[in-house]
Design a protein around this motif. Structure first.
Motif, PDB file in Angstrom:
ATOM      1  N   SER A  32      15.761   4.460  -5.430  1.00  0.00           N
ATOM      2  CA  SER A  32      15.043   3.431  -4.590  1.00  0.00           C
ATOM      3  C   SER A  32      13.715   4.071  -4.427  1.00  0.00           C
ATOM      4  CB  SER A  32      15.630   3.000  -3.376  1.00  0.00           C
ATOM      5  OG  SER A  32      15.743   3.979  -2.470  1.00  0.00           O
ATOM      6  N   PHE A  33      12.706   2.894  -4.230  1.00  0.00           N
ATOM      7  CA  PHE A  33      11.163   3.150  -4.038  1.00  0.00           C
ATOM      8  C   PHE A  33      10.742   2.327  -3.135  1.00  0.00           C
ATOM      9  CE2 PHE A  33       6.963   4.004  -6.176  1.00  0.00           C
ATOM     10  CZ  PHE A  33       6.565   4.877  -5.312  1.00  0.00           C
ATOM     11  N   ASP A  34      10.699   2.469  -2.142  1.00  0.00           N
ATOM     12  CA  ASP A  34       9.986   1.481  -1.160  1.00  0.00           C
ATOM     13  C   ASP A  34       8.789   1.728  -0.283  1.00  0.00           C
ATOM     14  OD1 ASP A  34      12.446  -0.225  -1.056  1.00  0.00           O
ATOM     15  OD2 ASP A  34      13.607   1.117   0.036  1.00  0.00           O
ATOM     16  N   CYS A  35       7.841   0.933  -0.112  1.00  0.00           N
ATOM     17  CA  CYS A  35       6.365   1.052  -0.064  1.00  0.00           C
ATOM     18  C   CYS A  35       6.245  -0.068   1.159  1.00  0.00           C
ATOM     19  CB  CYS A  35       5.362   1.289  -0.961  1.00  0.00           C
ATOM     20  SG  CYS A  35       5.644   2.378  -2.188  1.00  0.00           S
ATOM     21  N   HIS A  36       5.655   0.172   2.261  1.00  0.00           N
ATOM     22  CA  HIS A  36       5.294  -0.739   3.283  1.00  0.00           C
ATOM     23  C   HIS A  36       3.679  -0.313   3.723  1.00  0.00           C
ATOM     24  CE1 HIS A  36       9.262  -2.146   3.353  1.00  0.00           C
ATOM     25  NE2 HIS A  36       9.694  -0.979   3.470  1.00  0.00           N
ATOM     26  N   ILE A  37       2.833  -1.390   3.565  1.00  0.00           N
ATOM     27  CA  ILE A  37       1.343  -1.044   3.994  1.00  0.00           C
ATOM     28  C   ILE A  37       0.885  -2.149   5.020  1.00  0.00           C
ATOM     29  CG2 ILE A  37       0.505  -2.444   2.040  1.00  0.00           C
ATOM     30  CD1 ILE A  37      -1.498   0.247   1.762  1.00  0.00           C
ATOM     31  N   GLY A  38       0.084  -1.524   5.768  1.00  0.00           N
ATOM     32  CA  GLY A  38      -0.248  -2.656   6.795  1.00  0.00           C
ATOM     33  C   GLY A  38      -1.100  -3.484   6.089  1.00  0.00           C
ATOM     34  N   GLN A  39      -1.060  -4.795   6.698  1.00  0.00           N
ATOM     35  CA  GLN A  39      -1.886  -6.049   6.080  1.00  0.00           C
ATOM     36  C   GLN A  39      -3.283  -5.837   6.374  1.00  0.00           C
ATOM     37  OE1 GLN A  39      -0.612  -9.274   5.051  1.00  0.00           O
ATOM     38  NE2 GLN A  39       1.364  -8.651   4.800  1.00  0.00           N
ATOM     39  N   GLN A  40      -3.806  -5.278   7.456  1.00  0.00           N
ATOM     40  CA  GLN A  40      -5.349  -4.924   7.800  1.00  0.00           C
ATOM     41  C   GLN A  40      -5.854  -3.963   6.644  1.00  0.00           C
ATOM     42  OE1 GLN A  40      -2.754  -3.820   9.473  1.00  0.00           O
ATOM     43  NE2 GLN A  40      -3.267  -2.063  10.767  1.00  0.00           N
ATOM     44  N   TYR A  41      -5.016  -3.055   5.901  1.00  0.00           N
ATOM     45  CA  TYR A  41      -5.624  -2.205   5.001  1.00  0.00           C
ATOM     46  C   TYR A  41      -5.530  -2.555   3.661  1.00  0.00           C
ATOM     47  CZ  TYR A  41      -5.141   1.028   8.869  1.00  0.00           C
ATOM     48  OH  TYR A  41      -5.390   1.514  10.281  1.00  0.00           O
ATOM     49  N   ALA A  42      -4.574  -3.411   3.281  1.00  0.00           N
ATOM     50  CA  ALA A  42      -4.546  -3.721   1.668  1.00  0.00           C
ATOM     51  C   ALA A  42      -3.859  -5.100   1.760  1.00  0.00           C
ATOM     52  CB  ALA A  42      -3.683  -2.815   1.242  1.00  0.00           C
ATOM     53  N   ASP A  43      -4.117  -5.834   0.640  1.00  0.00           N
ATOM     54  CA  ASP A  43      -3.853  -7.106   0.205  1.00  0.00           C
ATOM     55  C   ASP A  43      -2.322  -7.110  -0.074  1.00  0.00           C
ATOM     56  OD1 ASP A  43      -6.106  -8.372   0.793  1.00  0.00           O
ATOM     57  OD2 ASP A  43      -6.880  -8.193  -1.365  1.00  0.00           O
TER      58      ASP A  43
END
Length: 178
Positions: A32-43
């Motif tokens: 598995s490979f999960d990534c979560h990014i903050g909405q204010q930093y990336a689309d």
């Protein structure tokens, strides 16, 4: 009296095991490979595993704001079967901007870094400008030290900008002997 003798025997045993490991290549496959990014930093961010043996990682992230400071926390945990829980093997916090601009070649960290950025448009200094950043077919098998045993692996990486978590990456995989 037996202390020095015991130390020499331990060193001899370790040396013999390292010689045995040096002749074998390791495979690394990702479950598995999960990534979560903050909405204010990336689309958005796309993280996926590919390749016939599920050994390659691909990432696309569309940054919508500049990152002028990157603090990185990496935690690597292992699990030997039949254990259920992972145990922390290694963790480190470092200045990501310093690493990408001032990498000392020939070290384990530089080998891993070079494996990650080899097929990418990763900026080599901060600030990281607003843009689409991609990483293609990341493989760290060749950068793995020869003494790494067969094990289940959990890699967790947190990226911070000005004390705010902006990206979390989590990988689960298996290292096996070829």
């Amino acid at each position: 009296m037996f202390g020095p003798l015991l130390n020499y025997l331990c060193i001899f045993w370790l040396f013999c095991n390292l010689i045995g490991y040096s002749e074998s290549k390791r495979h690394l496959s990702w479950d598995s490979f999960d990534c979560h990014i903050g909405q204010q930093y990336a689309d958005g961010i796309k993280c996926r595993v590919s390749g016939a043996r599920r050994s390659l990682l691909n990432v696309d992230v569309n940054l919508k704001s500049e990152l002028d400071a990157i603090k990185t926390y990496v935690k690597i945990s292992t699990r030997f079967k039949p254990a259920i829980t992972y145990r922390k093997f290694f963790d480190i916090t470092f200045d990501g901007c310093r690493v990408i601009s001032d990498m000392t070649q020939g070290t384990l960290v530089s080998n891993m870094f070079n494996a990650v950025v080899k097929s990418s448009n990763q900026p080599r200094k901060c600030p990281i400008k607003q843009s689409l950043i991609y990483y293609r077919n990341i493989s760290i098998e060749d950068a793995l030290p020869v003494f790494v045993p067969s094990t289940d692996l959990l890699v967790q990486v947190d990226f911070f900008s000005r004390r705010s978590l902006y990206l979390n990456v989590s990988l689960r995989g298996t290292i096996t002997e070829k």
